[in-house]
Write a protein that holds these residues in place. Structure first.
Motif, PDB file in Angstrom:
ATOM      1  N   PRO A   1      59.236  48.112 136.093  1.00 35.13           N
ATOM      2  CA  PRO A   1      60.062  48.089 137.445  1.00 35.13           C
ATOM      3  C   PRO A   1      60.753  48.498 137.401  1.00 35.13           C
ATOM      4  O   PRO A   1      61.701  49.442 138.490  1.00 35.13           O
ATOM      5  CB  PRO A   1      60.273  46.927 137.566  1.00 35.13           C
ATOM      6  CG  PRO A   1      58.826  45.804 136.452  1.00 35.13           C
ATOM      7  CD  PRO A   1      58.306  46.745 135.419  1.00 35.13           C
ATOM      8  N   ALA A   2      61.729  49.371 136.545  1.00 36.46           N
ATOM      9  CA  ALA A   2      62.821  49.464 136.618  1.00 36.46           C
ATOM     10  C   ALA A   2      62.414  51.271 136.371  1.00 36.46           C
ATOM     11  O   ALA A   2      63.039  51.358 137.912  1.00 36.46           O
ATOM     12  CB  ALA A   2      63.584  50.021 134.957  1.00 36.46           C
ATOM     13  N   GLU A   3      61.755  51.757 135.864  1.00 37.62           N
ATOM     14  CA  GLU A   3      61.783  53.021 136.465  1.00 37.62           C
ATOM     15  C   GLU A   3      60.700  53.748 137.816  1.00 37.62           C
ATOM     16  O   GLU A   3      61.715  53.996 138.488  1.00 37.62           O
ATOM     17  CB  GLU A   3      60.357  53.595 135.841  1.00 37.62           C
ATOM     18  CG  GLU A   3      60.300  55.242 135.499  1.00 37.62           C
ATOM     19  CD  GLU A   3      59.227  56.034 134.714  1.00 37.62           C
ATOM     20  OE1 GLU A   3      58.984  56.274 133.526  1.00 37.62           O
ATOM     21  OE2 GLU A   3      57.647  55.406 135.330  1.00 37.62           O
TER      22      GLU A   3
ATOM     23  N   THR B   1      69.790  39.267 130.801  1.00 36.80           N
ATOM     24  CA  THR B   1      68.744  39.201 130.133  1.00 36.80           C
ATOM     25  C   THR B   1      68.087  37.788 130.620  1.00 36.80           C
ATOM     26  O   THR B   1      66.759  37.590 130.900  1.00 36.80           O
ATOM     27  CB  THR B   1      69.050  38.909 128.706  1.00 36.80           C
ATOM     28  OG1 THR B   1      69.881  40.052 128.028  1.00 36.80           O
ATOM     29  CG2 THR B   1      68.031  38.461 127.796  1.00 36.80           C
ATOM     30  N   GLU B   2      68.608  36.547 131.442  1.00 35.99           N
ATOM     31  CA  GLU B   2      68.210  35.568 131.109  1.00 35.99           C
ATOM     32  C   GLU B   2      67.848  35.878 133.100  1.00 35.99           C
ATOM     33  O   GLU B   2      66.681  35.394 133.270  1.00 35.99           O
ATOM     34  CB  GLU B   2      68.796  34.567 131.420  1.00 35.99           C
ATOM     35  CG  GLU B   2      69.225  34.049 130.109  1.00 35.99           C
ATOM     36  CD  GLU B   2      68.392  33.445 129.305  1.00 35.99           C
ATOM     37  OE1 GLU B   2      66.943  33.044 130.149  1.00 35.99           O
ATOM     38  OE2 GLU B   2      67.545  34.014 128.285  1.00 35.99           O
ATOM     39  N   LEU B   3      68.367  36.639 133.706  1.00 38.99           N
ATOM     40  CA  LEU B   3      68.211  36.767 135.297  1.00 38.99           C
ATOM     41  C   LEU B   3      66.724  37.707 135.218  1.00 38.99           C
ATOM     42  O   LEU B   3      65.712  37.500 136.012  1.00 38.99           O
ATOM     43  CB  LEU B   3      68.961  37.778 135.775  1.00 38.99           C
ATOM     44  CG  LEU B   3      68.814  37.971 137.168  1.00 38.99           C
ATOM     45  CD1 LEU B   3      68.671  37.282 138.137  1.00 38.99           C
ATOM     46  CD2 LEU B   3      70.115  39.224 137.869  1.00 38.99           C
ATOM     47  N   PHE B   4      67.118  38.891 134.680  1.00 40.88           N
ATOM     48  CA  PHE B   4      65.498  39.868 134.316  1.00 40.88           C
ATOM     49  C   PHE B   4      64.380  39.024 133.859  1.00 40.88           C
ATOM     50  O   PHE B   4      63.246  39.806 133.743  1.00 40.88           O
ATOM     51  CB  PHE B   4      66.322  41.089 133.119  1.00 40.88           C
ATOM     52  CG  PHE B   4      67.142  41.775 133.769  1.00 40.88           C
ATOM     53  CD1 PHE B   4      67.041  41.699 135.232  1.00 40.88           C
ATOM     54  CD2 PHE B   4      67.552  43.379 133.378  1.00 40.88           C
ATOM     55  CE1 PHE B   4      68.415  42.476 135.531  1.00 40.88           C
ATOM     56  CE2 PHE B   4      69.283  43.486 133.877  1.00 40.88           C
ATOM     57  CZ  PHE B   4      68.844  43.224 135.575  1.00 40.88           C
TER      58      PHE B   4
ATOM     59  N   ARG C   1      60.511  39.068 142.100  1.00 38.16           N
ATOM     60  CA  ARG C   1      61.996  37.717 142.442  1.00 38.16           C
ATOM     61  C   ARG C   1      62.289  39.385 142.507  1.00 38.16           C
ATOM     62  O   ARG C   1      62.530  40.507 142.135  1.00 38.16           O
ATOM     63  CB  ARG C   1      62.759  37.519 141.549  1.00 38.16           C
ATOM     64  CG  ARG C   1      64.148  37.328 141.748  1.00 38.16           C
ATOM     65  CD  ARG C   1      64.696  36.161 140.952  1.00 38.16           C
ATOM     66  NE  ARG C   1      66.161  35.683 141.105  1.00 38.16           N
ATOM     67  CZ  ARG C   1      66.805  35.367 140.428  1.00 38.16           C
ATOM     68  NH1 ARG C   1      66.280  34.075 139.253  1.00 38.16           N
ATOM     69  NH2 ARG C   1      67.927  34.762 140.952  1.00 38.16           N
ATOM     70  N   ASN C   2      63.408  39.762 143.684  1.00 40.49           N
ATOM     71  CA  ASN C   2      63.912  40.792 144.005  1.00 40.49           C
ATOM     72  C   ASN C   2      65.907  40.952 142.932  1.00 40.49           C
ATOM     73  O   ASN C   2      66.213  39.771 143.488  1.00 40.49           O
ATOM     74  CB  ASN C   2      63.915  41.156 145.418  1.00 40.49           C
ATOM     75  CG  ASN C   2      62.895  41.863 145.647  1.00 40.49           C
ATOM     76  OD1 ASN C   2      62.183  42.337 145.199  1.00 40.49           O
ATOM     77  ND2 ASN C   2      62.769  41.982 146.955  1.00 40.49           N
TER      78      ASN C   2
ATOM     79  N   VAL D   1      64.975  45.942 142.849  1.00 39.49           N
ATOM     80  CA  VAL D   1      64.455  45.744 141.103  1.00 39.49           C
ATOM     81  C   VAL D   1      62.952  44.846 141.088  1.00 39.49           C
ATOM     82  O   VAL D   1      64.168  43.717 141.620  1.00 39.49           O
ATOM     83  CB  VAL D   1      64.970  45.958 140.635  1.00 39.49           C
ATOM     84  CG1 VAL D   1      63.941  45.744 138.823  1.00 39.49           C
ATOM     85  CG2 VAL D   1      65.739  46.959 140.271  1.00 39.49           C
ATOM     86  N   LYS D   2      62.186  44.912 141.839  1.00 40.77           N
ATOM     87  CA  LYS D   2      61.085  43.614 142.285  1.00 40.77           C
ATOM     88  C   LYS D   2      60.396  43.065 140.754  1.00 40.77           C
ATOM     89  O   LYS D   2      59.702  43.944 139.855  1.00 40.77           O
ATOM     90  CB  LYS D   2      59.689  43.812 142.994  1.00 40.77           C
ATOM     91  CG  LYS D   2      59.374  42.658 142.796  1.00 40.77           C
ATOM     92  CD  LYS D   2      58.087  42.867 144.339  1.00 40.77           C
ATOM     93  CE  LYS D   2      56.863  41.597 144.451  1.00 40.77           C
ATOM     94  NZ  LYS D   2      56.183  42.329 145.508  1.00 40.77           N
TER      95      LYS D   2
END
Length: 416
Positions: free
Chosen positions: A355-357, A384-387, A393-394, A410-411
């Protein structure tokens, strides 16, 4: 030769550990040094910081500090990974050695038995210590707080250590004192100053196999699968390529996938996220005849654990984390703190087709805001927990690159 490999989903993928080899030649009979309380005290309780599943405690060195160290069952001698501590302390009689991995890289380190340390009111004199000349693994940057090193065997071998992950607290007491044990008693083996446990693993639809695993509170992953039946571990078809760790001689590549089941004590965990390091690479670095893999803190934290090294057993009591599912990073990038300007959140690695790329993020981008809030309001642990919080989640990132600021959506994607 000092070779070390530690599977990492640790500290966002950066950590080092030593085989004992040459260190024992310098330190002699390491088991002789133990922590002790003064007077009649036999027990102490103290809180710890939990960061990326790791236990971080304050330590005083030669009366100075406190310095934050990782409490790590996966190391023997105390290891100082941040050389700036040398500037703060009057170390004497330091002996310089060359530390080499399997490659051509050579690193300078120091060894000493002239260091005293204290944890709470417990003290140790002449603790065997290795000090790296360079901070090769950037523990502070990947944890988001200043971390000076790791401590393990000498502390665990001195006390019955009750690690209460559910309370972010450790309680340590002399093994011969009156102790109330809780949960399921499980035998362990102590080899090369580290604890090993038997666990049953079912990788896919095949049957269970019983293996020997290092218990590693200093690795933030759940499980690392290294060897089965004397050879390579079969990797599930659904997997993602990953950087699993660092050795002195370079990066350890492999895959992340889920294993069907892991049983430890009388507790059964399903759909466990596991690392599968490249067999040929680690077989050259680690004696895999003595272990099948490694159980890290993402699994161990589901228990409150009482370690008794001297009598070679632990007690496992499932806690409030026991029923939480195992989740892996859903964004596909490593974020770390710039140590020169310690509140800059930088992107260090991006997984292919992640997703980051897909969102167009790049290595060395600086994250300055998350979901329309300044990044100063977050810790690395928060990110870290959010990701890994929720599939689809957006997350809205405010990014600084090439003297301009822009927003990226980022989705999150559950990739395994």
């Amino acid at each position: 030769m000092l070779t070390k490999y530690r599977p990492v989903t640790l500290l966002c993928h950066r950590k080092m550990s030593f085989c004992l080899g040459i260190l024992l030649l310098f330190f002699g009979h390491i088991k002789g040094q133990e922590f002790f309380f003064s007077g009649n005290q036999v027990k102490q309780s103290m809180p710890f910081k939990s960061i990326k599943n790791l236990i971080v405690i304050p330590i005083f060195i030669n009366g100075k500090g406190p310095y934050d160290f990782i409490l790590d069952t996966g190391v023997g001698p105390m290891i100082v990974t941040d050389p700036s501590i040398i500037d703060d302390l009057d170390f004497s009689m330091l002996r310089k050695i060359k530390v080499t991995g399997l490659g051509v890289e050579t690193v300078e380190a120091f060894v000493s038995q002239n260091i005293n340390a204290s944890i709470g009111r417990a003290k140790i004199e002449h603790i065997p210590t290795a000090i790296l000349k360079e901070d090769l693994f950037n523990l502070s940057g990947h944890l988001g707080i200043k971390v000076y090193g790791l401590i393990g065997f000498n502390f665990f071998n001195s006390f019955m250590v009750d690690v209460r992950y559910s309370e972010n607290r450790i309680i340590f007491s002399y093994p011969y004192s009156k102790i109330k044990y809780r949960g399921k008693k499980v035998p362990i083996e102590i080899e090369n100053l580290k604890p090993f446990i038997t666990a049953d693993v079912q990788i896919q639809d095949s049957g269970l196999f019983r293996g020997k695993f290092l218990m590693d509170t200093g690795a933030s992953h759940a499980v690392s699968m290294e060897m089965i039946n004397g050879g390579e571990v079969p990797i599930p078809e659904k997997r993602i390529k990953a950087n699993l760790g660092m050795s002195i001689s370079g990066q350890i590549d492999g895959f992340i996938a889920r294993v069907h089941q892991v049983s430890i004590g009388d507790q059964v965990f399903t759909d466990v996220v596991a690392g599968f390091p490249d067999y040929k690479t680690i077989a050259d670095k680690v004696d895999l005849s003595k272990r099948n893999g490694n159980l890290g803190a993402d699994l161990l934290r589901k228990f409150d654990i009482q370690f008794n090294y001297q009598q070679k057993f632990i007690y496992l009591k499932p806690n409030k984390y026991a029923r939480l599912p195992f989740e892996h990073d859903m964004v596909g990038m490593v974020v770390y703190l710039d140590q020169q300007q310690f509140k800059r959140f930088l992107i260090g690695e991006i997984d292919e087709n992640s997703p980051a790329e897909k969102a167009g993020l790049c290595v060395r981008d600086e994250i300055i805001g998350v979901n329309f809030k300044p990044v100063d309001g977050y810790t690395l642990n928060d990110l870290t927990e959010l990701f890994k919080s929720s599939n689809t989640r957006n997350v809205i990132l405010e990014v600084f690159r090439d003297d301009r600021v822009f927003y990226v959506v980022v989705k999150l994607e559950k990739r395994i």
